[in-house]
Scaffold this motif. Structure first.
Motif, PDB file in Angstrom:
ATOM      1  N   GLY A 164     -72.220  30.248  24.044  1.00  0.00           N
ATOM      2  CA  GLY A 164     -72.879  31.164  23.121  1.00  0.00           C
ATOM      3  C   GLY A 164     -72.905  32.609  23.595  1.00  0.00           C
ATOM      4  N   TYR A 165     -71.989  32.997  24.477  1.00  0.00           N
ATOM      5  CA  TYR A 165     -71.952  34.366  24.979  1.00  0.00           C
ATOM      6  C   TYR A 165     -71.272  35.294  23.966  1.00  0.00           C
ATOM      7  CZ  TYR A 165     -72.724  31.773  29.316  1.00  0.00           C
ATOM      8  OH  TYR A 165     -73.208  30.933  30.273  1.00  0.00           O
ATOM      9  N   LYS A 166     -71.579  36.581  24.069  1.00  0.00           N
ATOM     10  CA  LYS A 166     -70.965  37.576  23.196  1.00  0.00           C
ATOM     11  C   LYS A 166     -69.940  38.441  23.923  1.00  0.00           C
ATOM     12  CE  LYS A 166     -74.888  37.927  20.011  1.00  0.00           C
ATOM     13  NZ  LYS A 166     -75.884  38.857  19.390  1.00  0.00           N
ATOM     14  N   ARG A 167     -69.971  38.438  25.274  1.00  0.00           N
ATOM     15  CA  ARG A 167     -69.069  39.309  26.017  1.00  0.00           C
ATOM     16  C   ARG A 167     -68.797  38.729  27.404  1.00  0.00           C
ATOM     17  NH1 ARG A 167     -66.933  43.913  25.150  1.00  0.00           N
ATOM     18  NH2 ARG A 167     -68.096  44.055  23.211  1.00  0.00           N
ATOM     19  N   ILE A 168     -67.576  38.986  27.896  1.00  0.00           N
ATOM     20  CA  ILE A 168     -67.199  38.623  29.262  1.00  0.00           C
ATOM     21  C   ILE A 168     -66.975  39.907  30.062  1.00  0.00           C
ATOM     22  CG2 ILE A 168     -65.475  37.526  30.739  1.00  0.00           C
ATOM     23  CD1 ILE A 168     -64.798  35.627  28.542  1.00  0.00           C
ATOM     24  N   LEU A 169     -67.549  39.971  31.246  1.00  0.00           N
ATOM     25  CA  LEU A 169     -67.270  41.051  32.185  1.00  0.00           C
ATOM     26  C   LEU A 169     -66.500  40.460  33.358  1.00  0.00           C
ATOM     27  CD1 LEU A 169     -70.674  42.993  32.268  1.00  0.00           C
ATOM     28  CD2 LEU A 169     -68.705  43.334  30.758  1.00  0.00           C
ATOM     29  N   VAL A 170     -65.277  40.951  33.568  1.00  0.00           N
ATOM     30  CA  VAL A 170     -64.446  40.489  34.679  1.00  0.00           C
ATOM     31  C   VAL A 170     -64.569  41.495  35.812  1.00  0.00           C
ATOM     32  CG1 VAL A 170     -62.116  39.915  35.442  1.00  0.00           C
ATOM     33  CG2 VAL A 170     -62.832  39.353  33.110  1.00  0.00           C
TER      34      VAL A 170
END
Length: 223
Positions: free
Chosen positions: A74-80
């Motif tokens: 249910g996440y809205k964004r990924i930070l790599v």
């Protein structure tokens, strides 16, 4: 005796039953470590969060699982997170240096328009902590206020990553952790492979340092 050259003294020593109990206790401790040390380090405790941080040093094969975690969590964004090892290398400073990790995530189902790279300068020690500070600065610069954050990292690194992110973010943000499977060894039998022994023991020592000895400076935590 012999003019004081020999002196008889009484001493206490372990009896045979006591020696047997001691041996059994040592065997029991070793068994407990074998069974519970790896699961202790590879803790899995996500929290309600809209952002999933993926530690970019994780091996390429782990990106399939990371993308699956994004889809189902249910996440809205990924930070790599990506470390820059040479600040004079213009290619390293170019955001496209993270394209490989992004492509792997997209290939496995993560939407490209929801992935951002967060860069941090490489340091000689406490790299995970300084990476967490970079994530904190990135969120602030983009005007994003979060109450919870999940960090996806490799197996045994999980508990230490969560601890260092907690130190970087303070009490205002709840840090969850999502361990990614390390296929280089069997977690249930980590002691039968050199890779498993090295990974578990290294992370045990590193976590002990982070828990007992590491103290962030006021300069690190200042806005």
């Amino acid at each position: 005796m012999l003019g004081g050259l020999l002196v008889r003294r009484q001493r206490w020593s372990l009896s045979l039953p006591a020696k047997i109990l001691l041996v059994l206790a040592v065997i029991g401790c070793i068994w407990m470590l074998k069974q519970h040390l790896q699961p202790f380090l590879a803790v899995s405790e996500p929290v309600p969060a809209e952002i999933l941080v993926v530690e970019g040093w994780s091996p390429p094969y782990a990106m399939k699982e990371a993308a699956e975690k994004f889809r189902t969590g249910g996440y809205k964004r990924i930070l790599v997170t990506r470390a820059i090892y040479d600040t004079y290398d213009q290619e390293a400073l170019n955001p496209t240096s993270a394209d490989y990790i992004v492509r792997l995530l997209v290939r496995n189902g993560a939407p490209k328009d929801r992935i951002d790279a967060v860069y941090s300068s490489s340091v000689r020690k406490d790299r995970t902590f300084h990476t967490a500070l970079s994530v904190k600065r990135w969120l602030s610069q983009h005007g994003l206020s979060v109450k919870g954050l999940d960090v996806a990292t490799m197996g045994c690194h999980a508990r230490r990553s969560r601890l260092l992110y907690e130190k970087a973010f303070g009490d205002g943000v709840k840090i969850g952790i999502v361990p990614l499977e390390d296929v280089q060894y069997d977690p249930a039998r980590w002691w039968v492979s050199s890779e498993g022994v090295r990974e578990v023991l290294d992370e045990t020592i590193a976590y002990g340092y982070a828990r007992l000895l590491f103290r962030p400076s006021e300069a690190d935590l200042s806005p």
